[in-house]
Design an enzyme around this catalytic site. Structure first.
Site, PDB file in Angstrom:
ATOM      1  N   TYR A 181      67.253 -46.199 -93.724  1.00  0.00           N
ATOM      2  CA  TYR A 181      65.937 -46.131 -93.072  1.00  0.00           C
ATOM      3  C   TYR A 181      64.904 -45.591 -94.055  1.00  0.00           C
ATOM      4  O   TYR A 181      63.792 -46.116 -94.160  1.00  0.00           O
ATOM      5  CB  TYR A 181      66.013 -45.235 -91.836  1.00  0.00           C
ATOM      6  CG  TYR A 181      64.680 -45.034 -91.156  1.00  0.00           C
ATOM      7  CD1 TYR A 181      64.143 -46.022 -90.335  1.00  0.00           C
ATOM      8  CD2 TYR A 181      63.959 -43.854 -91.326  1.00  0.00           C
ATOM      9  CE1 TYR A 181      62.917 -45.843 -89.709  1.00  0.00           C
ATOM     10  CE2 TYR A 181      62.733 -43.663 -90.708  1.00  0.00           C
ATOM     11  CZ  TYR A 181      62.218 -44.660 -89.897  1.00  0.00           C
ATOM     12  OH  TYR A 181      61.001 -44.475 -89.281  1.00  0.00           O
ATOM     13  N   LYS A 221      61.259 -47.282 -95.504  1.00  0.00           N
ATOM     14  CA  LYS A 221      59.944 -46.642 -95.455  1.00  0.00           C
ATOM     15  C   LYS A 221      59.386 -46.414 -96.862  1.00  0.00           C
ATOM     16  O   LYS A 221      58.176 -46.528 -97.086  1.00  0.00           O
ATOM     17  CB  LYS A 221      60.023 -45.324 -94.679  1.00  0.00           C
ATOM     18  CG  LYS A 221      60.229 -45.524 -93.186  1.00  0.00           C
ATOM     19  CD  LYS A 221      59.141 -46.403 -92.589  1.00  0.00           C
ATOM     20  CE  LYS A 221      59.300 -46.623 -91.100  1.00  0.00           C
ATOM     21  NZ  LYS A 221      58.223 -47.474 -90.533  1.00  0.00           N
TER      22      LYS A 221
END
EC number: 1.1.1.-
Length: 286
Positions: free
Chosen positions: A147, A151
């Site tokens: 994740y 980002k």
């Protein structure tokens, strides 16, 4: 005064997108929300917000949305907020790469696809693009390597996009979100470490992590009020840090050594326990 239009992706109930679209509408802007084709939309209908189905990973879906938005707005778009996103929680060494590919398709390639197809409408309006990033793209938060990578990719792409769009007077804001009270982790609550993982000594820690309710989070509507206000400024911040822990993380990232996180997360995630278990097992195998 002409009507202004703001398009926000990922406006499912309980998330940041819903809060953002509600705030744009509250400010008198014609808010256009998107939800997944099979996702409930009653919360948007009750609020009187215009909404359309969208799967940001599907080219045809994005083109269908573009046609609808063009018809509605006359070919102009004042604000595009790339908010649609999903999470995947797992250790880096136990990662299911197929799951990560799906996450990149949403979190990174989704915003790229939206900007590719909507940039002409935004340029015509000399508008703004808002990309919702995360402190996870800055710090090596455990169990979030994949994740975090999405980002970090989004934030660096957005950083470059800002420079490239400047000649057209289009503003690009990268939001570095702290911990905000949303339901993004709901689909990860079932996740467990795979059998035989090197991290098995922390299996219970991991279970508690994916089912946790973070103790200090920013209310999503408070977050939305600040992000929307920033997006409507004539000279917004290039990186807008907002949300629980974001100020502290910004300070440590700017002024401390790169490995400051190692000792912090070692204690926070009980890595000493893992090291002891691994050392003990290694001795028995000798």
């Amino acid at each position: 005064m002409s009507t202004k239009f703001a398009l926000v992706t990922g406006c499912g109930q309980g998330g940041i997108g819903e809060a953002l679209i509600t705030e744009y509408a509250r400010r008198g802007i014609h808010a256009i929300a998107t939800v997944l084709p099979a996702e409930p939309s009653d919360h948007l209908a009750r609020a009187g917000i215009t909404f359309f189905p969208l799967d940001v990973t599907n080219e045809e879906s994005v083109l269908e949305l573009k046609a609808r938005v063009q018809k509605l707005t006359g070919g102009r778009l004042d604000v595009l907020v790339n908010c649609a996103g999903i999470a995947y929680t797992m250790t880096a060494i136990d990662t299911d790469v197929a799951a990560v590919q799906r996450m990149f398709n949403v979190n990174v390639f989704g915003p790229m696809r939206m900007v590719h197809h909507f940039h002409d409408m935004i340029i015509k309006a000399t508008g703004a693009i808002v990309n919702i990033g995360s402190i996870g793209g800055v710090v090596p938060y455990l169990y979030g390597s994949s994740y975090n990578a999405t980002k970090a990719a989004l934030q660096h792409w957005s950083n470059t996009l800002r420079v490239e769009m400047a000649p057209f007077d289009v503003r690009v804001i990268t939001v570095i979100s702290g911990e905000v009270a949303t339901n993004i982790l709901k689909n990860d609550a079932h996740r467990r470490l795979p059998e035989g993982s090197y991290y098995s000594p922390l299996a219970e820690n991991f279970r508690q992590h994916v089912t946790r309710t973070p103790p200090r989070t920013t209310d999503r509507f408070q977050y939305a009020a600040n992000v929307v206000a920033e997006s409507l400024r004539s000279s917004p911040s290039a990186w807008f840090w907002y949300g629980s822990q974001s100020t502290l993380i910004r300070f440590l990232d700017m002024f401390c050594w790169r490995t400051v996180w190692d000792s912090l997360f070692w204690r926070m995630f009980d890595l000493g326990k893992l090291k002891e278990a691994h050392s003990s097992k290694a001795k028995k195998q000798v």
